[in-house]
Design an enzyme around this catalytic site. Structure first.
Site, mmCIF file in Angstrom:
data_model
loop_
_atom_site.group_PDB
_atom_site.id
_atom_site.type_symbol
_atom_site.label_atom_id
_atom_site.label_comp_id
_atom_site.label_asym_id
_atom_site.label_seq_id
_atom_site.Cartn_x
_atom_site.Cartn_y
_atom_site.Cartn_z
ATOM 1 N N ASP A 35 12.690 2.688 11.671
ATOM 2 C CA ASP A 35 12.742 3.109 10.268
ATOM 3 C C ASP A 35 13.496 2.015 9.511
ATOM 4 O O ASP A 35 14.654 1.719 9.840
ATOM 5 C CB ASP A 35 13.482 4.453 10.181
ATOM 6 C CG ASP A 35 13.482 5.012 8.767
ATOM 7 O OD1 ASP A 35 13.431 4.212 7.801
ATOM 8 O OD2 ASP A 35 13.532 6.242 8.639
ATOM 9 N N TYR A 124 6.452 6.011 -7.489
ATOM 10 C CA TYR A 124 6.116 4.940 -6.535
ATOM 11 C C TYR A 124 6.405 3.574 -7.151
ATOM 12 O O TYR A 124 7.080 2.734 -6.540
ATOM 13 C CB TYR A 124 4.630 5.067 -6.150
ATOM 14 C CG TYR A 124 4.072 3.896 -5.371
ATOM 15 C CD1 TYR A 124 4.363 3.719 -4.027
ATOM 16 C CD2 TYR A 124 3.231 2.967 -5.992
ATOM 17 C CE1 TYR A 124 3.837 2.646 -3.317
ATOM 18 C CE2 TYR A 124 2.698 1.898 -5.284
ATOM 19 C CZ TYR A 124 3.008 1.742 -3.949
ATOM 20 O OH TYR A 124 2.493 0.675 -3.254
ATOM 21 N N LYS A 128 9.156 0.752 -5.969
ATOM 22 C CA LYS A 128 8.774 -0.611 -5.559
ATOM 23 C C LYS A 128 9.523 -1.662 -6.381
ATOM 24 O O LYS A 128 9.912 -2.707 -5.849
ATOM 25 C CB LYS A 128 7.255 -0.807 -5.680
ATOM 26 C CG LYS A 128 6.414 0.016 -4.722
ATOM 27 C CD LYS A 128 6.586 -0.327 -3.244
ATOM 28 C CE LYS A 128 5.939 -1.636 -2.848
ATOM 29 N NZ LYS A 128 5.998 -1.842 -1.366
HETATM 30 N N1 NAP Z 1 -2.505 0.507 -0.163
HETATM 31 C C1 NAP Z 1 -2.626 -0.044 -1.373
HETATM 32 O O1 NAP Z 1 -3.591 0.191 -2.111
HETATM 33 C C2 NAP Z 1 -1.576 -1.011 -1.865
HETATM 34 C C3 NAP Z 1 -1.699 -1.559 -3.152
HETATM 35 C C4 NAP Z 1 -0.731 -2.458 -3.604
HETATM 36 C C5 NAP Z 1 0.320 -2.802 -2.788
HETATM 37 N N2 NAP Z 1 0.433 -2.247 -1.558
HETATM 38 C C6 NAP Z 1 1.580 -2.597 -0.744
HETATM 39 O O2 NAP Z 1 1.111 -3.255 0.419
HETATM 40 C C7 NAP Z 1 2.013 -2.996 1.506
HETATM 41 C C8 NAP Z 1 1.226 -2.517 2.713
HETATM 42 O O3 NAP Z 1 0.528 -1.340 2.339
HETATM 43 P P1 NAP Z 1 -0.495 -0.618 3.319
HETATM 44 O O4 NAP Z 1 -1.693 -0.304 2.523
HETATM 45 O O5 NAP Z 1 -0.617 -1.370 4.594
HETATM 46 O O6 NAP Z 1 0.312 0.739 3.544
HETATM 47 P P2 NAP Z 1 0.143 1.842 4.688
HETATM 48 O O7 NAP Z 1 -1.171 1.695 5.356
HETATM 49 O O8 NAP Z 1 0.507 3.148 4.066
HETATM 50 O O9 NAP Z 1 1.263 1.410 5.724
HETATM 51 C C9 NAP Z 1 2.616 1.539 5.462
HETATM 52 C C10 NAP Z 1 3.311 1.770 6.777
HETATM 53 O O10 NAP Z 1 4.705 1.852 6.507
HETATM 54 C C11 NAP Z 1 5.232 2.906 7.307
HETATM 55 N N3 NAP Z 1 6.483 3.400 6.730
HETATM 56 C C12 NAP Z 1 6.689 4.246 5.700
HETATM 57 N N4 NAP Z 1 7.997 4.452 5.500
HETATM 58 C C13 NAP Z 1 8.643 3.719 6.463
HETATM 59 C C14 NAP Z 1 10.000 3.531 6.798
HETATM 60 N N5 NAP Z 1 10.989 4.137 6.116
HETATM 61 N N6 NAP Z 1 10.279 2.718 7.848
HETATM 62 C C15 NAP Z 1 9.297 2.098 8.550
HETATM 63 N N7 NAP Z 1 7.997 2.243 8.282
HETATM 64 C C16 NAP Z 1 7.673 3.051 7.236
HETATM 65 C C17 NAP Z 1 4.141 3.945 7.325
HETATM 66 O O11 NAP Z 1 4.323 4.804 8.422
HETATM 67 P P3 NAP Z 1 3.940 6.375 8.304
HETATM 68 O O12 NAP Z 1 2.470 6.406 8.061
HETATM 69 O O13 NAP Z 1 4.383 6.912 9.602
HETATM 70 O O14 NAP Z 1 4.728 6.897 7.149
HETATM 71 C C18 NAP Z 1 2.899 3.078 7.474
HETATM 72 O O15 NAP Z 1 2.602 2.814 8.831
HETATM 73 C C19 NAP Z 1 3.040 -1.994 0.973
HETATM 74 O O16 NAP Z 1 4.182 -2.691 0.557
HETATM 75 C C20 NAP Z 1 2.368 -1.404 -0.247
HETATM 76 O O17 NAP Z 1 3.305 -0.947 -1.198
HETATM 77 C C21 NAP Z 1 -0.498 -1.382 -1.067
#
Ligand code: NAP
Length: 299
Positions: A35, A124, A128
């Site tokens: 975490d 959110y 961020k």
């Molecule tokens: N998805 C989008 O459309 C989008 C758009 C713009 C920017 N971003 C950014 O891109 C990055 C990657 O996003 P993604 O799409 O790969 O997100 P994702 O698929 O939701 O993956 C995020 C991961 O972080 C884990 N997580 C959450 N809280 C945590 C904590 N306290 N400690 C450790 N791990 C934790 C989650 O685990 P659990 O599932 O177990 O909670 C999940 O495995 C993020 O910074 C996001 O803000 C994403």
């Protein structure tokens, strides 16, 4: 070696896949093992793996649920990145932190530059922004990479939702007044692994950058493209109907303009993103083909 937190997310899995394909030394820790808001766990991981660079792919990304799960969003997006940045500063390594277009309110008529003031309109987005500030405040040697509209073969995302709905629906009403660039997690992973050695060598590259796929569309344009590519393979060909944001109420507000100007990243790191349709087409084809290979009781 590179240590990744958030190893089970879309970006985390693409980083692992990309590093393995290139034989790059990397270890990715899933949420269940680490975490990021727990400073003793983070310190122990850095002591064990002794990375030369840390990538934070972890985040609380449930944008609508964040409106009520404020503490969870704070842990994943604000406290966690701060803990990681402090830990990197303590051992003297750089960090790549990933952020979002949702730091903006979307009112600018042009694509956002890195120098534009942030103005988040959701819990959110605010969490961020706080995470970005925590990283900047605690660690000089960092890159904050803002991306948008991320999808992949993994997890839950818009592309996969459209593919699923297209199988059973005749009509798909999709928001057509929010603008952005659908960006594959694989391309973000590629960009991070491209910048990593450059950042390790040159602290002056530290800063905030925008990185998305090239070109812009709307959610309606994104969905239409997925349906168009999938239809010849699946037979499912629903009509994609443009609707307004006002006709699709959600808990969290979203920016009407999510377009990010990525010229600075291209200029500083010499890495140009591909047009958004290239990766959307490839991912759609891969997912449809994988589904066809699966026995129906599994799919
Ligand atoms: N998805 C989008 O459309 C989008 C758009 C713009 C920017 N971003 C950014 O891109 C990055 C990657 O996003 P993604 O799409 O790969 O997100 P994702 O698929 O939701 O993956 C995020 C991961 O972080 C884990 N997580 C959450 N809280 C945590 C904590 N306290 N400690 C450790 N791990 C934790 C989650 O685990 P659990 O599932 O177990 O909670 C999940 O495995 C993020 O910074 C996001 O803000 C994403």
């Amino acid at each position: 070696m590179i240590l990744v937190f958030g190893g089970n997310g879309q970006l985390g899995q693409e980083l692992t896949r990309f590093a393995a394909a290139r034989d790059l030394p990397m270890h990715a820790l899933p949420h269940g093992e680490a975490d990021i808001a727990d400073s003793s766990v983070v310190a122990a991981a850095l002591a064990r793996w002794k990375p030369e660079l840390l990538v934070n792919a972890a985040a609380y990304t449930k944008v609508d649920l964040a409106e009520t799960n404020i503490e969870e969003a704070r842990k994943g997006n604000d406290i966690g990145p701060g803990v990681l940045a402090s830990a990197c500063a303590a051992v003297g390594i750089p960090m790549v932190h990933v952020s979002t277009d949702y730091v903006f309110d979307g009112s600018k008529p042009e694509p956002y530059r890195e120098t534009d003031p942030v103005c988040p309109i959701s819990v959110y987005g605010r969490s961020k922004v706080a995470g970005e500030e925590a990283v900047r405040g605690r660690l000089k040697h960092h890159v904050i990479l803002r991306t948008a509209w991320v999808y992949s073969e993994y997890g839950h995302n818009f592309l996969k939702t459209i593919l699923r709905l297209a199988e059973t629906r005749d009509e798909l009403p999709i928001v057509a007044d929010q603008h952005g660039s659908p960006t594959s997690a694989r391309e973000v992973a590629e960009a991070i692994l491209h910048l990593a050695p450059l950042l390790m060598r040159d602290q002056k590259l530290s800063g905030t950058y925008h990185f998305t796929a090239d070109g812009f569309t709307t959610w309606h344009g994104f969905a239409s493209r997925v349906v168009e590519i999938a239809a010849p393979m699946t037979g499912g060909n629903p009509r994609v109907i443009p609707i307004a944001t006002a006709d699709y109420p959600t808990a969290a507000k979203r920016p009407a303009n999510s377009r990010l100007d990525c010229r600075l990243f291209v200029e500083k790191f010499g890495f140009s993103p591909r047009h958004w349709t290239e990766s959307v087409d490839a991912t759609t084809r891969t997912l449809v083909a994988a589904k066809k290979r699966m026995p129906s009781h599994v799919a």
